[in-house]
Design an enzyme around this catalytic site. Sequence first.
Site, PDB file in Angstrom:
ATOM      1  N   TYR A   1       0.865  -1.186   0.000  1.00  0.00           N
ATOM      2  CA  TYR A   1       0.000   0.000   0.000  1.00  0.00           C
ATOM      3  C   TYR A   1       0.905   1.240   0.000  1.00  0.00           C
ATOM      4  O   TYR A   1       1.487   1.594   1.010  1.00  0.00           O
ATOM      5  CB  TYR A   1      -0.944   0.028   1.213  1.00  0.00           C
TER       6      TYR A   1
ATOM      7  N   PHE B   1     -12.307  -6.362   1.607  1.00  0.00           N
ATOM      8  CA  PHE B   1     -13.389  -5.726   0.833  1.00  0.00           C
ATOM      9  C   PHE B   1     -14.748  -6.011   1.470  1.00  0.00           C
ATOM     10  O   PHE B   1     -15.721  -6.341   0.770  1.00  0.00           O
ATOM     11  CB  PHE B   1     -13.418  -6.202  -0.630  1.00  0.00           C
TER      12      PHE B   1
HETATM   13  P1  NAP Z   1     -13.954  -1.921   1.795  1.00  0.00           P
HETATM   14  O1  NAP Z   1     -13.648  -2.021   3.220  1.00  0.00           O
HETATM   15  O2  NAP Z   1     -14.863  -2.919   1.181  1.00  0.00           O
HETATM   16  O3  NAP Z   1     -14.547  -0.474   1.430  1.00  0.00           O
HETATM   17  C1  NAP Z   1     -13.985   0.675   1.976  1.00  0.00           C
HETATM   18  C2  NAP Z   1     -14.626   1.897   1.365  1.00  0.00           C
HETATM   19  O4  NAP Z   1     -15.986   1.959   1.744  1.00  0.00           O
HETATM   20  C3  NAP Z   1     -14.001   3.154   1.921  1.00  0.00           C
HETATM   21  O5  NAP Z   1     -12.847   3.482   1.238  1.00  0.00           O
HETATM   22  C4  NAP Z   1     -15.134   4.163   1.717  1.00  0.00           C
HETATM   23  O6  NAP Z   1     -15.186   4.513   0.324  1.00  0.00           O
HETATM   24  C5  NAP Z   1     -16.345   3.295   2.038  1.00  0.00           C
HETATM   25  N1  NAP Z   1     -16.736   3.369   3.466  1.00  0.00           N
HETATM   26  C6  NAP Z   1     -16.044   2.942   4.546  1.00  0.00           C
HETATM   27  N2  NAP Z   1     -16.739   3.124   5.669  1.00  0.00           N
HETATM   28  C7  NAP Z   1     -17.923   3.664   5.299  1.00  0.00           C
HETATM   29  C8  NAP Z   1     -19.065   4.092   5.998  1.00  0.00           C
HETATM   30  N3  NAP Z   1     -19.144   3.966   7.320  1.00  0.00           N
HETATM   31  N4  NAP Z   1     -20.091   4.591   5.290  1.00  0.00           N
HETATM   32  C9  NAP Z   1     -20.030   4.718   3.975  1.00  0.00           C
HETATM   33  N5  NAP Z   1     -18.961   4.341   3.239  1.00  0.00           N
HETATM   34  C10 NAP Z   1     -17.913   3.812   3.898  1.00  0.00           C
HETATM   35  O7  NAP Z   1     -12.633  -1.943   0.884  1.00  0.00           O
HETATM   36  P2  NAP Z   1     -11.101  -1.693   1.200  1.00  0.00           P
HETATM   37  O8  NAP Z   1     -10.861  -0.562   2.097  1.00  0.00           O
HETATM   38  O9  NAP Z   1     -10.392  -1.685  -0.095  1.00  0.00           O
HETATM   39  O10 NAP Z   1     -10.694  -3.045   1.953  1.00  0.00           O
HETATM   40  C11 NAP Z   1     -10.608  -3.111   3.366  1.00  0.00           C
HETATM   41  C12 NAP Z   1      -9.218  -3.437   3.799  1.00  0.00           C
HETATM   42  O11 NAP Z   1      -8.884  -4.778   3.402  1.00  0.00           O
HETATM   43  C13 NAP Z   1      -8.116  -2.589   3.144  1.00  0.00           C
HETATM   44  O12 NAP Z   1      -7.967  -1.319   3.735  1.00  0.00           O
HETATM   45  C14 NAP Z   1      -6.929  -3.462   3.329  1.00  0.00           C
HETATM   46  O13 NAP Z   1      -6.388  -3.258   4.620  1.00  0.00           O
HETATM   47  C15 NAP Z   1      -7.504  -4.858   3.177  1.00  0.00           C
HETATM   48  N6  NAP Z   1      -7.276  -5.452   1.822  1.00  0.00           N
HETATM   49  C16 NAP Z   1      -6.510  -6.560   1.728  1.00  0.00           C
HETATM   50  C17 NAP Z   1      -6.261  -7.152   0.510  1.00  0.00           C
HETATM   51  C18 NAP Z   1      -5.409  -8.379   0.442  1.00  0.00           C
HETATM   52  O14 NAP Z   1      -4.961  -8.752  -0.659  1.00  0.00           O
HETATM   53  N7  NAP Z   1      -5.128  -9.019   1.547  1.00  0.00           N
HETATM   54  C19 NAP Z   1      -6.823  -6.625  -0.663  1.00  0.00           C
HETATM   55  C20 NAP Z   1      -7.636  -5.498  -0.536  1.00  0.00           C
HETATM   56  C21 NAP Z   1      -7.861  -4.915   0.708  1.00  0.00           C
HETATM   57  P3  NAP Z   1     -15.575   5.974  -0.246  1.00  0.00           P
HETATM   58  O15 NAP Z   1     -15.518   6.950   0.869  1.00  0.00           O
HETATM   59  O16 NAP Z   1     -14.617   6.239  -1.334  1.00  0.00           O
HETATM   60  O17 NAP Z   1     -16.939   5.808  -0.836  1.00  0.00           O
END
Ligand code: NAP
Length: 311
Positions: free
Chosen positions: A59, A205
């Site tokens: 990241y 996600f």
């Molecule tokens: P996510 O948790 O599915 O979605 C996060 C997005 O949702 C935020 O950026 C924001 O987007 C929105 N959000 C968050 N809280 C909210 C709320 N309370 N109300 C409304 N919208 C909200 O996706 P992600 O952040 O990509 O994934 C989560 C974590 O998983 C990552 O940070 C990372 O640490 C980990 N990850 C790991 C891998 C792996 O390969 N192991 C891959 C991907 C991710 P907006 O504000 O832009 O709308």
Amino acid sequence: MNTRTTIGRTGIEVNPIGLGTNAVGGHNIYPDLDEEKGKNVVRTAIENGMDFLDTAFIYGPEHSEELTGAVVKEYDRSSVVIATKGAHEFKGNEVVINNSPMFLKQQVENSLKRLQTDYIDLYYIHFPDEDTPKDEAVGALKELKDEGKIRSIGVSNFSLEQLKQANKDGYVGVIQSEYNLFKREAEKELLPYVQENGISFVPYFPLASGLLAGKYNRDTTFAEDDIRSGSPLFQGENFYHNLKKVEQVKDIAADKNADTAHVVLAWYLTHDAIDTIIPGAKRKDQVIDNLNTLNVELTQTDIQKISDIFS
Ligand code: NAP
């Protein structure tokens, strides 16, 4: 819902609502990030008892770990649980996945420096490579665990077969894989295996990049370099059908005086193998908001209804 949980057999206790930090300094994933805002996201999490921070070398690259480490330094290290990941190797302009014991050991050392700490609570092999026997890769992390450099071992994006090989000696404590209401392949084989073997499953996600938060409509668009503009979940008719499913969760949430995002996040935590979730946040208010998940209680009927909407 309990405000503390233990991550599987690792013995590590955290708030079940953690913080995904790929939008903290992760300029290679989300464009135009404000680094001070990113640091404030991490500060807000820590100050509100959200003590499980999920980062990774890639990241940024490097930058999410650096910013997270800089913020953690402002607090008592033992009050925070840091998970990070490694496996990406830069060879000129090319990025390859490397699980060799020597490379992983060097990656852990580099992460320790960037995080400004002398131990990492949970270290994941971020992606599997094709060559390294997975028990040997995990064996390298076991040596680091015995030396006190890491407290627990995780793998990420491993298939069931790779996980079985990785866990041959029973050293894997956690697997992190993509899992959300739209993407449920893990239910077929991975979740049953981890449940049987005492491995904790961390879904990534969880909000389907915000789609499951119930805030988008048919007119929502994303910048070209935002990962969502390329995701099939957000394309054309598929996007429209997905929004209709989310609307149905909105109704269940409204009956509970809760928000869609909180009901969705609470749904994952009803699974026996899922102890923690790591929704990502770009702003302080999202961090605070996601903690409201702790106020949601789902009945068996709610759990089934939500499952059926997306089945
Ligand atoms: P996510 O948790 O599915 O979605 C996060 C997005 O949702 C935020 O950026 C924001 O987007 C929105 N959000 C968050 N809280 C909210 C709320 N309370 N109300 C409304 N919208 C909200 O996706 P992600 O952040 O990509 O994934 C989560 C974590 O998983 C990552 O940070 C990372 O640490 C980990 N990850 C790991 C891998 C792996 O390969 N192991 C891959 C991907 C991710 P907006 O504000 O832009 O709308």
